[in-house]
Design an enzyme around this catalytic site. Structure first.
Site, PDB file in Angstrom:
ATOM      1  CE  LYS A 101     -33.106   7.011  31.733  1.00 25.57           C
ATOM      2  NZ  LYS A 101     -33.712   8.500  31.457  1.00 25.57           N
ATOM      3  CB  SER A 107     -36.404   7.279  28.297  1.00 25.65           C
ATOM      4  OG  SER A 107     -35.091   8.239  28.538  1.00 25.65           O
ATOM      5  CB  SER A 127     -35.932  10.935  30.027  1.00 28.43           C
ATOM      6  OG  SER A 127     -36.212  10.371  28.616  1.00 28.43           O
TER       7      SER A 127
HETATM    8  N1  GLN Z   1     -38.573  11.410  25.217  1.00 31.50           N
HETATM    9  C1  GLN Z   1     -37.500  12.127  24.850  1.00 31.50           C
HETATM   10  C2  GLN Z   1     -36.926  11.468  23.227  1.00 31.50           C
HETATM   11  O1  GLN Z   1     -37.636  10.638  23.105  1.00 31.50           O
HETATM   12  C3  GLN Z   1     -36.865  12.109  25.965  1.00 31.50           C
HETATM   13  C4  GLN Z   1     -35.695  10.988  25.964  1.00 31.50           C
HETATM   14  C5  GLN Z   1     -35.089  11.690  27.182  1.00 31.50           C
HETATM   15  O2  GLN Z   1     -35.012  12.833  27.857  1.00 31.50           O
HETATM   16  N2  GLN Z   1     -33.899  10.929  27.475  1.00 31.50           N
HETATM   17  O3  GLN Z   1     -35.738  11.384  23.254  1.00 31.50           O
END
Ligand code: GLN
Length: 524
Positions: free
Chosen positions: A93, A168, A192
């Site tokens: 990532k 994400s 994410s």
């Molecule tokens: N969807 C969550 C957010 O927008 C989690 C993001 C993540 O785990 N990086 O904060």
């Protein structure tokens, strides 16, 4: 080569464990394995923003991956002892720093930045001899649940390219699900890794907080961030987790524990006597009928296999989302202060007037951050400001303590807790972009684990009536990550047996792309 089992298609469809076995037996070279994956990427990925292809990768490191594959092949030919995963490629990532390879965290503000060092987890991939195929697409600074907040264009879901792959880490999940990489690294601050795994039919694990080094992650919310594995099988996730995990003196929150025997746990395939707690607050209302049906069917399989299924209640989980969306922006607003137009990536000078440090910072941040990142910096700055700190940040920290207590009580009644990973299957691109609260609401089931620091896994429980994958979440007490693999490995075997093969065998054919040259860095 030439044997049917080593065709390029077979090489990209093989699990990491299978590839490791074939490499060790000398049936195939790492160079062939890497080449097959680079060809697959060229055939289906396209370039982010071009509207064609999956756009799971922001940067493909073809030459570097081939060079490291050849180096492993040479060491193997020389009879050197190698790591079990030596020669098996992996994608990373783009929030994880990689020496000499562009790292943008999905943001314009880091466009052109080439880190001078490797994250600890990347050093460990290299030490194991795993070629890195490239950097995967993501929501900017890991803020989002759809990968649509990437400054470079969204990733598409390989099950239905009009839908999001979650976020994400949608790039890592889509790359694995679409056979572009056997393994990928993700990060999980509020879901994410797990939510993209759920909506792409793959496996994703958020380790115990402190289980995998955060040294070299572009920090989002430091008390919540955790890197972990993305894979197509539970065993493969365990194998990658074992490479990445373990103590690192460069991360002050790193646990002293050695990484557990996770692959052994994944191979146990025995849930007899395991107490499986269904979290009442994370089932039923708010979860779609298709998701709920798939979840219940998986529970029945576990019960038939001898697990003891009980119901547990975690009443404060109802407030976890609210607490998270105060704590996370607060920490992010502080972490993102370092992007000032002086030290990394983009620098924008004011169009007119004097060029002062403050005006360069304002112009750079104004141009370099996307709307979701700005929204969260503003939210976080507000929550931390004098006069509001106790009401917002202080209250959220109290809720965080209550969530931890709910977990502690629930783990007295059950060895693992389970729920669906996400309330729905993959949603259409664009459908939640104008409604941030609807986007945030999808994180309801994944966030409690981050607030408490406990480990969580998502594995596919099947397809819903819409033909899209459903994720089954398993949570375990802190430092008991092997329980995720024990339950997950057993459930996966039961499901595979029932359907007569892996879920991803049912992935529809992806359209071949016209233009496919991805050897150039798109974010450099
Ligand atoms: N969807 C969550 C957010 O927008 C989690 C993001 C993540 O785990 N990086 O904060």
């Amino acid at each position: 080569m030439g044997a049917a089992s080593a065709t390029p298609d077979a090489l990209v469809r093989a699990t990491a464990a299978d590839l490791a076995g074939r490499l060790a037996a000398g049936e195939v070279s790492s160079e062939d394995v890497v080449r097959a994956h680079l060809d697959r990427i060229a055939a289906v990925d396209g370039a982010p923003g071009d509207g064609e292809g999956l756009a799971a990768f922001l940067h493909v490191s073809g030459e570097q991956a081939l060079a490291s594959a050849r180096a492993v092949d040479a060491r193997r030919a020389a009879g050197e002892p190698l790591h079990a995963l030596a020669g098996v490629p992996v994608a990373v990532k783009d929030v994880v720093v990689t020496r000499g390879t562009p790292t943008t965290a999905g943001s314009r503000i880091l466009q052109g930045w080439v880190p001078p060092y490797d994250a600890t987890l990347v050093e460990r991939l290299h030490a194991a001899g795993m070629p890195v195929l490239g950097k995967t697409n993501m929501d900017e600074f890991a803020m989002g649940s759809s990968t649509e907040h990437s400054a470079y264009g969204p990733t598409r879901n390989p099950w239905d390219t009009t839908r999001t792959p979650g976020g994400s880490g949608g790039g890592s999940a889509a790359a694995v699900a679409a056979f572009e990489a056997p393994l990928a690294v993700g990060t999980d601050t509020g879901g994410s890794i797990r939510q993209p795994a759920a909506v792409t039919g793959s496996v994703g694990v958020k380790p115990t907080y402190g289980g995998v080094s955060r040294y070299g992650l572009v920090a989002m919310a430091s008390s919540l961030d955790q890197a972990g594995p993305c894979a197509r099988t539970v065993l493969d996730a365990a194998l990658l987790h074992e490479v990445m995990g373990g103590h690192d003196p460069r991360d002050a929150t790193s646990l002293p524990d050695p990484v557990g025997a996770l692959a052994d746990a994944a191979r146990t395939r025995d849930v007899r006597g395991m107490r499986v707690g269904v979290v009442r607050e994370l089932t039923g209302e708010g979860f779609s009928a298709g998701v709920s049906a798939s979840f219940r069917a998986a529970l029945d399989l576990l019960a038939d296999a001898g697990a003891e299924v009980v119901e547990v209640s975690c009443p404060t989980f109802a407030h976890a989302l609210d607490a998270y969306y105060l704590i996370m922006p607060s920490e992010a607003s502080s972490n993102l202060a370092r992007f000032d137009g002086m030290r990394f990536g983009l620098r924008v000078e004011p169009a007119e007037g004097p060029v002062t440090a403050e005006r360069v910072m304002a112009a750079t941040r104004g141009a370099g951050f996307g709307p979701e990142v700005k929204r969260r910096i503003i939210l976080g700055t507000y929550a931390l400001s004098a006069g509001y700190y106790d009401a917002y940040y202080g209250s959220a920290q109290k809720v965080r303590t209550l969530v931890q207590r709910d977990f502690a009580a629930a783990f007295e009644q059950a060895d693992v807790l389970v729920s669906p990973t996400a309330p729905t299957t993959a949603f259409p691109l664009g459908s939640k972009l104008d409604d941030p609260l609807a986007m945030y609401a999808g994180d309801i089931a994944t966030i409690p684990a981050n607030l408490a620091g406990v480990p969580g896994m998502s594995l596919p429980s099947g397809l819903a009536e819409d033909g899209l994958p459903v994720g089954f979440q398993v949570l375990a007490p802190a430092r008991a990550d092997e329980r995720l693999y024990r339950l997950g490995g057993a459930l996966e075997a039961l499901l595979d047996e029932q359907r007569g093969g892996a879920l991803l065998d049912a992935l529809p054919e992806l359209p071949a792309l016209a233009t496919a040259d991805r050897s150039e860095a798109v974010t450099a």
